[in-house]
Design an enzyme around this catalytic site. Structure first.
Site, short mmCIF file in Angstrom:
data_model
loop_
_atom_site.label_atom_id
_atom_site.label_comp_id
_atom_site.label_asym_id
_atom_site.label_seq_id
_atom_site.Cartn_x
_atom_site.Cartn_y
_atom_site.Cartn_z
N CYS A 26 -3.92 -5.77 10.78
CA CYS A 26 -3.89 -6.28 9.40
C CYS A 26 -2.70 -5.65 8.65
O CYS A 26 -2.71 -4.46 8.35
CB CYS A 26 -5.21 -5.95 8.71
SG CYS A 26 -5.22 -6.25 6.94
N CYS A 29 -3.63 -4.11 5.35
CA CYS A 29 -4.34 -2.84 5.56
C CYS A 29 -3.35 -1.70 5.78
O CYS A 29 -3.52 -0.61 5.22
CB CYS A 29 -5.28 -2.93 6.76
SG CYS A 29 -6.60 -4.15 6.62
#
Length: 102
Positions: A26, A29
């Site tokens: 991600c 993230c």
């Protein structure tokens, strides 16, 4: 943090905790990582801040209804109290934590 650690450190401990559900693939993230380091420094010992990799702990993510990452889940006395998904900035996280009375 693993499911075993989560049980002991978050559910059984009475300390407030902010858990970030994330995954290494991600991009958002990974960009949030430095912000979370700042949050950890600011809130220090009064708030446990940990990460749970949803790829490694899918059952734990499913148990808490995590369907988008990154999601930050706030726990008090072993119970989830609130969540925020994909916060845009540290200011958003600070406001979220203030609302949780941290």
């Amino acid at each position: 943090m693993s499911g075993e650690n989560f049980q002991k450190a978050v559910l059984e401990d009475k300390q407030a905790a902010l858990i970030e559900f994330w995954a290494p693939w991600c991009t958002y993230c990974r960009r949030l990582g430095p912000v979370m380091e700042q949050v950890a420094k600011q809130y220090g010992p009064r708030l446990l801040i940990e990460q749970i990799n949803t790829d490694e702990e899918p059952d734990l993510a499913r148990a808490y209804g995590i369907d988008a990452i990154p999601t930050l889940l706030f726990f008090r006395e072993g119970r989830p109290q609130g969540a925020i998904t994909a916060p845009e900035s540290k200011a958003v996280i600070d406001a979220f934590l203030t609302a949780q009375t941290v």
